[in-house]
Motif scaffolding. Structure first.
Motif, short mmCIF file in Angstrom:
data_model
loop_
_atom_site.label_atom_id
_atom_site.label_comp_id
_atom_site.label_asym_id
_atom_site.label_seq_id
_atom_site.Cartn_x
_atom_site.Cartn_y
_atom_site.Cartn_z
N MET A 1 -25.63 -59.47 -6.87
CA MET A 1 -25.79 -58.28 -7.85
C MET A 1 -24.74 -57.30 -8.06
O MET A 1 -23.82 -57.69 -7.10
CB MET A 1 -27.00 -57.34 -7.51
N VAL A 2 -24.65 -56.53 -8.89
CA VAL A 2 -23.54 -55.51 -9.11
C VAL A 2 -24.09 -54.32 -9.50
O VAL A 2 -25.33 -53.88 -9.77
CB VAL A 2 -22.70 -56.08 -10.35
N ALA A 3 -23.18 -53.25 -9.90
CA ALA A 3 -23.69 -51.74 -10.06
C ALA A 3 -24.25 -51.93 -11.57
O ALA A 3 -24.17 -52.90 -12.16
CB ALA A 3 -22.43 -51.04 -10.14
N SER A 4 -25.07 -50.70 -11.57
CA SER A 4 -25.87 -50.67 -12.95
C SER A 4 -24.85 -49.99 -13.70
O SER A 4 -24.45 -50.26 -15.11
CB SER A 4 -27.08 -49.75 -12.73
N ARG A 54 -22.87 -45.17 -3.91
CA ARG A 54 -21.74 -45.14 -3.36
C ARG A 54 -20.67 -44.30 -4.10
O ARG A 54 -20.87 -44.12 -5.31
CB ARG A 54 -20.92 -46.49 -3.50
N TRP A 139 -17.61 -51.86 -9.17
CA TRP A 139 -18.75 -52.54 -9.96
C TRP A 139 -19.10 -53.78 -9.01
O TRP A 139 -20.76 -53.95 -8.95
CB TRP A 139 -18.22 -52.88 -11.09
N ASN A 140 -18.43 -54.35 -8.46
CA ASN A 140 -18.92 -55.52 -7.51
C ASN A 140 -18.81 -55.25 -6.11
O ASN A 140 -19.36 -56.33 -5.35
CB ASN A 140 -17.79 -56.59 -7.77
N SER A 141 -18.73 -54.19 -6.08
CA SER A 141 -19.16 -53.48 -4.34
C SER A 141 -20.40 -53.24 -3.90
O SER A 141 -20.48 -53.13 -2.64
CB SER A 141 -17.96 -52.40 -3.82
N VAL A 142 -21.31 -53.17 -4.81
CA VAL A 142 -22.78 -52.70 -4.12
C VAL A 142 -23.59 -53.70 -5.03
O VAL A 142 -23.30 -54.59 -6.01
CB VAL A 142 -23.35 -51.31 -4.93
N ASP A 143 -24.87 -53.89 -4.32
CA ASP A 143 -26.26 -54.75 -5.08
C ASP A 143 -26.91 -53.81 -5.64
O ASP A 143 -27.95 -53.74 -5.42
CB ASP A 143 -26.65 -55.38 -3.56
N GLY A 144 -26.52 -53.29 -6.71
CA GLY A 144 -27.49 -52.46 -7.70
C GLY A 144 -27.13 -51.07 -7.56
O GLY A 144 -26.34 -50.90 -6.50
#
Length: 214
Positions: A1-4, A54, A139-144
């Motif tokens: 997953m990525v950020a919203s 984050r 954007w790619n640093s979190v799972d949602g």
């Protein structure tokens, strides 16, 4: 997953009674008004009901201090990313205009020769590239959830112009990136797009001084 969503937050007013161009110089923190501005940005993010997971800041004092109220309201730590920093500038530590202003000194005129690059500091293309890389990393640093990036006017404006397909060279007097404003990005199709702009500290702008960077 990525950020919203990714929210690009500009810092609040800086304590700068001499009205110098502070750029990356140390020791330039928020004024009392700047802290109120930062609090207004934090409250705006909370009022949106967004799931902020984050917070990342430029390493400079004024952005770290602007991140503090956001971190407090969301109960999150603040990490730093050098990609979000203010561009280096030939005129740091000087007053640009008025009596004795750097722009009146012929010795400085060679640094003004190419405003399209610009010749006085980091190229616009370099600023845009590192900022877009910071957005992509976030954007790619979190799972949602959402990521907040606390940065500076010119770097944020470079993101806006790059994503809008506009020339990076511009008139700095016409930037739409007020103190403690929030520029929101999301991923649509095959790239990032700007989906919102807010100026939660707008009611404080009339009292503010904003002359520290170009």
């Amino acid at each position: 997953m990525v950020a919203s969503q990714v929210h690009l937050v500009r810092h609040g007013e800086v304590f700068n009674p001499e009205r110098v161009l502070y750029g990356r110089l140390p020791g330039f923190g928020l004024s009392p008004l700047g802290r109120k501005m930062a609090e207004a940005a934090a409250a705006d993010l909370v009022d949106r009901g967004r799931p902020v997971v984050r917070i990342v800041s430029s390493p400079l004092q004024r952005t770290l201090e602007s991140a503090e109220p956001i971190a407090a309201l969301f109960n999150l730590p603040v990490s730093t990313d050098d990609q979000l920093i203010e561009p280096k500038n030939r005129f740091e530590g000087t007053r640009l205009t008025g009596p004795g202003g750097a722009l009146r000194d012929p010795r400085n005129w060679p640094s003004l020769a190419n405003p399209l690059r610009p010749s006085w500091g980091e190229p616009f293309r370099s600023i845009a590239a590192r900022m877009l890389a910071a957005v992509d990393d976030a954007w790619n640093s979190v799972d949602g959830g959402d990521v907040v990036l606390v940065s500076h006017q010119l770097p944020i404006w470079m993101v806006h112009r790059a994503l809008a397909g506009e020339r990076l060279a511009h008139d700095p007097r016409k930037r739409r990136c007020e103190l403690s404003s929030i520029t929101t990005l999301s991923w649509r199709g095959e790239g990032f797009v700007e989906v919102g702009y807010a100026n939660p500290a707008g009611h404080l702008q009339v009292l503010a001084t904003d002359v520290g960077a170009v």
